[in-house]
Design a protein around this motif. Sequence first.
Motif, PDB file in Angstrom:
ATOM      1  N   VAL A   7      -4.134   8.938  -1.969  1.00 17.87           N
ATOM      2  CA  VAL A   7      -3.418   7.686  -1.731  1.00 17.87           C
ATOM      3  C   VAL A   7      -2.413   7.835  -0.591  1.00 17.87           C
ATOM      4  CG1 VAL A   7      -1.964   5.914  -2.822  1.00 17.87           C
ATOM      5  CG2 VAL A   7      -3.593   7.210  -4.215  1.00 17.87           C
ATOM      6  N   GLY A   8      -2.368   6.829   0.286  1.00 16.10           N
ATOM      7  CA  GLY A   8      -1.310   6.712   1.285  1.00 16.10           C
ATOM      8  C   GLY A   8      -0.501   5.454   0.973  1.00 16.10           C
ATOM      9  N   ILE A   9       0.806   5.578   0.874  1.00 12.17           N
ATOM     10  CA  ILE A   9       1.642   4.426   0.497  1.00 12.17           C
ATOM     11  C   ILE A   9       2.406   3.935   1.720  1.00 12.17           C
ATOM     12  CG2 ILE A   9       3.460   3.591  -1.049  1.00 12.17           C
ATOM     13  CD1 ILE A   9       2.765   5.816  -2.970  1.00 12.17           C
ATOM     14  N   VAL A  10       2.305   2.636   1.981  1.00  9.19           N
ATOM     15  CA  VAL A  10       2.981   2.040   3.140  1.00  9.19           C
ATOM     16  C   VAL A  10       4.138   1.171   2.646  1.00  9.19           C
ATOM     17  CG1 VAL A  10       2.699   0.621   5.199  1.00  9.19           C
ATOM     18  CG2 VAL A  10       0.770   1.966   4.336  1.00  9.19           C
ATOM     19  N   GLY A  11       5.359   1.514   3.079  1.00  2.68           N
ATOM     20  CA  GLY A  11       6.540   0.774   2.630  1.00  2.68           C
ATOM     21  C   GLY A  11       7.037   1.375   1.328  1.00  2.68           C
ATOM     22  N   VAL A  12       7.970   2.332   1.424  1.00  2.00           N
ATOM     23  CA  VAL A  12       8.455   2.973   0.196  1.00  2.00           C
ATOM     24  C   VAL A  12       9.909   2.582  -0.074  1.00  2.00           C
ATOM     25  CG1 VAL A  12       6.830   4.859  -0.163  1.00  2.00           C
ATOM     26  CG2 VAL A  12       8.633   5.135   1.543  1.00  2.00           C
ATOM     27  N   GLY A  13      10.138   1.237  -0.099  1.00  2.00           N
ATOM     28  CA  GLY A  13      11.445   0.716  -0.506  1.00  2.00           C
ATOM     29  C   GLY A  13      11.510   0.664  -2.027  1.00  2.00           C
ATOM     30  N   GLY A  14      12.185  -0.380  -2.558  1.00  2.00           N
ATOM     31  CA  GLY A  14      12.363  -0.469  -4.006  1.00  2.00           C
ATOM     32  C   GLY A  14      11.032  -0.477  -4.744  1.00  2.00           C
ATOM     33  N   ASN A  15      10.155  -1.386  -4.339  1.00  2.70           N
ATOM     34  CA  ASN A  15       8.872  -1.534  -5.027  1.00  2.70           C
ATOM     35  C   ASN A  15       7.944  -0.345  -4.722  1.00  2.70           C
ATOM     36  OD1 ASN A  15       5.903  -2.798  -4.498  1.00  2.70           O
ATOM     37  ND2 ASN A  15       6.828  -3.663  -6.343  1.00  2.70           N
ATOM     38  N   GLY A  16       7.812   0.012  -3.445  1.00  4.13           N
ATOM     39  CA  GLY A  16       6.940   1.133  -3.072  1.00  4.13           C
ATOM     40  C   GLY A  16       7.395   2.437  -3.703  1.00  4.13           C
ATOM     41  N   GLY A  17       8.708   2.612  -3.849  1.00  7.84           N
ATOM     42  CA  GLY A  17       9.229   3.825  -4.486  1.00  7.84           C
ATOM     43  C   GLY A  17       8.794   3.909  -5.946  1.00  7.84           C
ATOM     44  N   ARG A  18       8.795   2.756  -6.629  1.00  6.49           N
ATOM     45  CA  ARG A  18       8.358   2.751  -8.036  1.00  6.49           C
ATOM     46  C   ARG A  18       6.848   3.032  -8.126  1.00  6.49           C
ATOM     47  NH1 ARG A  18      12.795  -0.866  -8.185  1.00  6.49           N
ATOM     48  NH2 ARG A  18      11.599  -2.694  -7.577  1.00  6.49           N
ATOM     49  N   PHE A  19       6.091   2.527  -7.152  1.00  9.33           N
ATOM     50  CA  PHE A  19       4.652   2.831  -7.124  1.00  9.33           C
ATOM     51  C   PHE A  19       4.403   4.309  -6.829  1.00  9.33           C
ATOM     52  CE2 PHE A  19       1.644  -0.572  -7.770  1.00  9.33           C
ATOM     53  CZ  PHE A  19       2.498  -1.632  -7.994  1.00  9.33           C
ATOM     54  N   LEU A  34       2.988   9.186   3.063  1.00  7.73           N
ATOM     55  CA  LEU A  34       3.885   8.034   2.964  1.00  7.73           C
ATOM     56  C   LEU A  34       4.105   7.481   4.362  1.00  7.73           C
ATOM     57  CD1 LEU A  34       6.734   9.341   0.586  1.00  7.73           C
ATOM     58  CD2 LEU A  34       4.550   8.259  -0.025  1.00  7.73           C
ATOM     59  N   CYS A  35       4.319   6.173   4.427  1.00  5.91           N
ATOM     60  CA  CYS A  35       4.614   5.546   5.713  1.00  5.91           C
ATOM     61  C   CYS A  35       5.784   4.588   5.526  1.00  5.91           C
ATOM     62  CB  CYS A  35       3.370   4.789   6.186  1.00  5.91           C
ATOM     63  SG  CYS A  35       3.687   3.658   7.553  1.00  5.91           S
ATOM     64  N   ASP A  36       6.819   4.757   6.336  1.00  9.37           N
ATOM     65  CA  ASP A  36       7.955   3.817   6.311  1.00  9.37           C
ATOM     66  C   ASP A  36       8.702   3.967   7.631  1.00  9.37           C
ATOM     67  OD1 ASP A  36       9.519   2.308   3.668  1.00  9.37           O
ATOM     68  OD2 ASP A  36      10.609   2.485   5.578  1.00  9.37           O
ATOM     69  N   ILE A  37       9.248   2.856   8.125  1.00  9.54           N
ATOM     70  CA  ILE A  37      10.004   2.930   9.376  1.00  9.54           C
ATOM     71  C   ILE A  37      11.365   3.601   9.169  1.00  9.54           C
ATOM     72  CG2 ILE A  37       8.892   1.043  10.641  1.00  9.54           C
ATOM     73  CD1 ILE A  37      11.041  -0.828   9.542  1.00  9.54           C
ATOM     74  N   ARG A  38      11.809   3.724   7.927  1.00  9.46           N
ATOM     75  CA  ARG A  38      13.087   4.411   7.654  1.00  9.46           C
ATOM     76  C   ARG A  38      12.782   5.897   7.423  1.00  9.46           C
ATOM     77  NH1 ARG A  38      15.916   2.185   2.862  1.00  9.46           N
ATOM     78  NH2 ARG A  38      13.883   1.619   2.049  1.00  9.46           N
ATOM     79  N   GLU A  39      12.921   6.664   8.507  1.00 13.49           N
ATOM     80  CA  GLU A  39      12.434   8.037   8.485  1.00 13.49           C
ATOM     81  C   GLU A  39      13.161   8.920   7.460  1.00 13.49           C
ATOM     82  OE1 GLU A  39      11.981   9.534  12.452  1.00 13.49           O
ATOM     83  OE2 GLU A  39      11.743  11.593  11.678  1.00 13.49           O
ATOM     84  N   ASP A  40      14.505   8.825   7.429  1.00 10.59           N
ATOM     85  CA  ASP A  40      15.261   9.694   6.519  1.00 10.59           C
ATOM     86  C   ASP A  40      14.896   9.417   5.063  1.00 10.59           C
ATOM     87  OD1 ASP A  40      16.418  10.643   8.727  1.00 10.59           O
ATOM     88  OD2 ASP A  40      18.397   9.708   8.413  1.00 10.59           O
ATOM     89  N   ARG A  42      12.146   8.035   3.958  1.00 13.83           N
ATOM     90  CA  ARG A  42      10.765   8.479   3.709  1.00 13.83           C
ATOM     91  C   ARG A  42      10.710   9.997   3.494  1.00 13.83           C
ATOM     92  NH1 ARG A  42       8.189   8.273   8.785  1.00 13.83           N
ATOM     93  NH2 ARG A  42       8.467  10.516   8.824  1.00 13.83           N
ATOM     94  N   GLN A  43      11.429  10.722   4.358  1.00 15.58           N
ATOM     95  CA  GLN A  43      11.414  12.187   4.253  1.00 15.58           C
ATOM     96  C   GLN A  43      12.007  12.639   2.914  1.00 15.58           C
ATOM     97  OE1 GLN A  43       9.973  14.414   6.637  1.00 15.58           O
ATOM     98  NE2 GLN A  43      10.157  15.659   4.772  1.00 15.58           N
ATOM     99  N   ALA A  44      13.066  11.953   2.477  1.00 10.77           N
ATOM    100  CA  ALA A  44      13.682  12.326   1.189  1.00 10.77           C
ATOM    101  C   ALA A  44      12.667  12.153   0.061  1.00 10.77           C
ATOM    102  CB  ALA A  44      14.922  11.468   0.940  1.00 10.77           C
ATOM    103  N   LEU A  45      11.866  11.080   0.124  1.00 13.23           N
ATOM    104  CA  LEU A  45      10.856  10.871  -0.928  1.00 13.23           C
ATOM    105  C   LEU A  45       9.723  11.886  -0.793  1.00 13.23           C
ATOM    106  CD1 LEU A  45      10.706   6.971  -1.116  1.00 13.23           C
ATOM    107  CD2 LEU A  45      11.626   8.545  -2.825  1.00 13.23           C
ATOM    108  N   GLN A  50       6.947  15.989  -3.049  1.00 11.90           N
ATOM    109  CA  GLN A  50       6.089  16.970  -2.371  1.00 11.90           C
ATOM    110  C   GLN A  50       4.842  16.318  -1.762  1.00 11.90           C
ATOM    111  OE1 GLN A  50       5.579  20.060  -5.364  1.00 11.90           O
ATOM    112  NE2 GLN A  50       7.519  20.937  -4.734  1.00 11.90           N
ATOM    113  N   VAL A  51       5.085  15.297  -0.965  1.00  9.52           N
ATOM    114  CA  VAL A  51       3.995  14.600  -0.266  1.00  9.52           C
ATOM    115  C   VAL A  51       3.868  15.232   1.122  1.00  9.52           C
ATOM    116  CG1 VAL A  51       3.183  12.374   0.611  1.00  9.52           C
ATOM    117  CG2 VAL A  51       4.526  12.470  -1.513  1.00  9.52           C
ATOM    118  N   PRO A  52       2.680  15.758   1.472  1.00 14.15           N
ATOM    119  CA  PRO A  52       2.579  16.560   2.698  1.00 14.15           C
ATOM    120  C   PRO A  52       2.760  15.792   4.011  1.00 14.15           C
ATOM    121  CG  PRO A  52       0.434  16.379   1.580  1.00 14.15           C
ATOM    122  CD  PRO A  52       1.450  15.804   0.663  1.00 14.15           C
ATOM    123  N   TYR A  53       2.306  14.545   4.086  1.00 10.64           N
ATOM    124  CA  TYR A  53       2.326  13.855   5.378  1.00 10.64           C
ATOM    125  C   TYR A  53       3.219  12.611   5.345  1.00 10.64           C
ATOM    126  CZ  TYR A  53      -1.717  16.801   6.237  1.00 10.64           C
ATOM    127  OH  TYR A  53      -2.550  17.886   6.373  1.00 10.64           O
ATOM    128  N   GLY A  54       3.891  12.367   6.488  1.00  8.35           N
ATOM    129  CA  GLY A  54       4.742  11.187   6.604  1.00  8.35           C
ATOM    130  C   GLY A  54       4.539  10.536   7.966  1.00  8.35           C
TER     131      GLY A  54
END
Length: 332
Positions: A7-19, A34-40, A42-45, A50-54
Amino acid sequence: MSTKLRVGIVGVGGNGGRFLDAYATNPRAEVVALCDIREDHRQALQDKYQVPYGYDSIEALLRHDEVDLVSIHGPDGLHAPFTLAALDAAKHVFVEKPMATTVADCLQVVERADRAPTRMAVGHVLRTRPFFRMVKEMVDAGELGSLHAMRTHYLNDAMRRGPRFLDIANRSYSPPMLTMGVHPVDLMRWYGGDVTHVQAMGNQGLALPGNPIDDSVTAVYRFASGATGSITVCWASHYVFDSFYGLELHGSGASVVWDKIHGRELHKVTPLPQPPATGRDGYAAEVDSVVDSLLDDTPLFCDVREGARSAIACLTALEAAKTGEMLAVPNP
Ligand SMILES: NC(=O)c1ccc[n+]([C@@H]2O[C@H](COP(=O)([O-])OP(=O)(O)OC[C@H]3O[C@@H](n4cnc5c(N)ncnc54)[C@H](O)[C@@H]3O)[C@@H](O)[C@H]2O)c1
């Protein structure tokens, strides 16, 4: 496909984070990107799960060969372009409700999904909730007889909770009749079938001074069966949200009003049983259902056409409120 759904998740804000949490705890799924324009953020998540690619763009994520399913949780207005891009890259798609924010986009997504070699689910999470599933089984088993009237609402006090919510609404949501209303409209359609026509009215500036968003919209639908269904949506109410969505289903045999059934015996009201919590409720149940359907090739809990018809029903209501006319709903 590997034995696990990648799975690749696009948009890991409130809702994407819960998914993200729901996919990470599903034994048949593996979150690979994971994909998100907020790099920091996204990297924290990525570090936490332990998601290998961002990535910072969906285009970059789509070049990743090892992604089977793209799970889209970005702003409402980006759902359609992200979905089209993912389908073109031959990925399976899960997209949050509303599937798109214009009728033309809904129709285009349906057309593209029909031609794609992959499958697409739309995030009408209520269809996976045990209570609403139990009601669906009662309707399908004929316990309520033929439905003639449905009534529902989506009311809450979100706009009264200060600027933070307005911020999120401006950034990530669409008009309340679409972004919220699509939940109960989808429930009414799930129980009562397709809608054919809608009339609607709305107002602004009465419930909350300075509220830049519709105070409320009320829409009345005609269903293909002849039934009627109404909905009132408001983000600036004083009402404290209740998860029953004010659901009322009135049939020739019985009525379900919120969590009770009326008429099994004349003048008798019986509380409906509350299905026990499974530990995989809410988004986890939704994720489990999508992952199983894709890996086992079984029907999806809400496919592209169902998602499109619910979004189009809401978008046509908004148009009807603007024009003051009764409008036909263009179901794909
Ligand atoms: N099913 C439900 O009950 C439910 C509940 C809440 C939200 N939602 C839906 O989920 C979606 C997100 O809502 P939210 O509350 O998480 O909002 P949010 O603002 O918290 O999250 C949106 C995320 O998308 C990211 N983003 C924005 N543009 C992007 C781009 N071009 N590429 C990649 N990432 C991008 C943002 O940085 C942010 O992290 C909305 O469509 C909303 O309607 C559904």
